[in-house]
Design a protein around this motif. Sequence first.
Motif, PDB file in Angstrom:
ATOM      1  N   LEU A   1       7.565   3.387  -2.189  1.00 45.52           N
ATOM      2  CA  LEU A   1       6.936   3.825  -3.422  1.00 45.52           C
ATOM      3  C   LEU A   1       5.563   2.912  -3.533  1.00 45.52           C
ATOM      4  O   LEU A   1       4.675   3.563  -3.962  1.00 45.52           O
ATOM      5  N   TRP A   2       5.708   1.743  -3.509  1.00 43.99           N
ATOM      6  CA  TRP A   2       4.609   0.742  -3.312  1.00 43.99           C
ATOM      7  C   TRP A   2       3.389   1.320  -2.500  1.00 43.99           C
ATOM      8  O   TRP A   2       2.292   1.052  -2.766  1.00 43.99           O
ATOM      9  N   ALA A   3       3.937   1.383  -1.214  1.00 47.47           N
ATOM     10  CA  ALA A   3       2.877   1.687  -0.184  1.00 47.47           C
ATOM     11  C   ALA A   3       2.106   2.977  -0.429  1.00 47.47           C
ATOM     12  O   ALA A   3       0.924   2.946  -0.282  1.00 47.47           O
TER      13      ALA A   3
ATOM     14  N   ILE B   1      -0.055   1.840  -3.623  1.00 46.51           N
ATOM     15  CA  ILE B   1      -1.245   0.998  -3.124  1.00 46.51           C
ATOM     16  C   ILE B   1      -2.153   1.576  -2.207  1.00 46.51           C
ATOM     17  O   ILE B   1      -3.371   1.629  -2.286  1.00 46.51           O
ATOM     18  N   GLY B   2      -1.839   2.334  -1.362  1.00 45.74           N
ATOM     19  CA  GLY B   2      -2.512   3.211  -0.396  1.00 45.74           C
ATOM     20  C   GLY B   2      -3.351   4.107  -1.050  1.00 45.74           C
ATOM     21  O   GLY B   2      -4.390   4.332  -0.681  1.00 45.74           O
ATOM     22  N   THR B   3      -2.899   5.079  -1.904  1.00 45.47           N
ATOM     23  CA  THR B   3      -3.538   6.070  -2.788  1.00 45.47           C
ATOM     24  C   THR B   3      -4.721   5.258  -3.504  1.00 45.47           C
ATOM     25  O   THR B   3      -5.945   5.828  -3.511  1.00 45.47           O
TER      26      THR B   3
ATOM     27  N   LEU C   1     -10.294   3.714  -4.074  1.00 45.54           N
ATOM     28  CA  LEU C   1     -11.476   2.695  -4.091  1.00 45.54           C
ATOM     29  C   LEU C   1     -12.580   2.665  -2.765  1.00 45.54           C
ATOM     30  O   LEU C   1     -13.638   2.394  -2.621  1.00 45.54           O
ATOM     31  N   LEU C   2     -12.123   2.894  -1.768  1.00 43.99           N
ATOM     32  CA  LEU C   2     -12.896   3.045  -0.437  1.00 43.99           C
ATOM     33  C   LEU C   2     -13.833   4.340  -0.577  1.00 43.99           C
ATOM     34  O   LEU C   2     -14.998   4.080  -0.132  1.00 43.99           O
TER      35      LEU C   2
END
Length: 396
Positions: A15-17, A20-22, A27-28
């Motif tokens: 879930l955290w991955a 944070i990945g999304t 942001l990128l």
Amino acid sequence: MQGNDLATILAWVLLWAVVIGTATLFLLRALRRASVLVQICLVVVATVAVLVAGMVSAFNAMFISARDLEVMWYILAMASVVAVSLSLMLGAGVSRNAARLVDAARRLGRGETLETADNQQKAAPAMTSELAGLAQELEASSRRLAESREREAAIETARRELVSWISHDLRTPLASMRAMTEALEDGMASDVSAYYRKIIGQTEQMTAMVNDLLELSKIQAGSLQLRAEPLDLYDLVSDALSDVAPLAAKRGITLDGGGDRECMAVADGPSVARALRNVLLNAIIYSKPHTDVHVTVGRDDGHAVVAVQDRCGGIPADDLPHLFETGWQKDPARGSAAGLQGSYSGAGIGLSMVAGIVKAHGGRVSVENVDGGCRFALSLPAGGGTAANNVQGGTS
């Protein structure tokens, strides 16, 4: 640890991955125009954040002691500092090399010549393979642009000299024609018919020069139309020798022709005849008086070859590569000693036109020094095949 606890930990980590990945991807995308240093640091921070979130989920599930939890936090903090520091160092290096490449591209746009790849490697830190490849391509582009500028400068110089020499060659007959017409107008000409003949001769001379220029412009533009057909080069050479025989006799030059009685080639008759006549005129003009010009016709390596050997005394080795360049001449006054005008009298277009015609046929032309003079060789595709019609040729 029970299986349910492990599944819970993995679910939280996943879930955290995902979260944070999304967020990192958004942001990128928002920072896609930012420095590569910022983007690298963002990726590393996101990776560390996923790791920390996963470890925290594991700690809560395992109910470890406060002391152990404190130690784990120290470990995570140190790992995070090291990871971020390394990302900063890597990003700074990449950013610095990218800035160097941007500066190189900017200097390339200003027309400056870049340093060679070896000098760049000695003067700057090592790049990644991709950036190093880009730097090599920029250096190669710089070298090619420098060579192109040199060729452009040489062409521009040749063009200016060609215009100057043609202007000089046209001014001489025009001045002569003006003087003769004024003499005719004032009734000062003692032999009117001779004056008329001279004016006609001067007109023919200028017409020949203009025709040469038009032919050369077609060759250089690649728009020269050739109607190739099987023809006998021996007959073509015989006709060319007949055309220049009066000029050779005037200078005491003996024309000696020989070789294969039947030497077929696939070529455009009028253009090849023009090239042969120009080479013969060149040989007659520059050969010493009362010598001979030897012409041979034969075959060599599947090509029909016409060779013209004169008695000019030889050509300096440094000048040989320039003989077929448009407008080039060693002596601006060449041809004047013989009292001749035409393709070789100073305009410097005769041999250039010869080379263009031969190359347009898919052949080659060469020159070399021999005993007492030099030898021009015109090599054309031999006959025996189906004639090509309306072939478009030109030189680059």
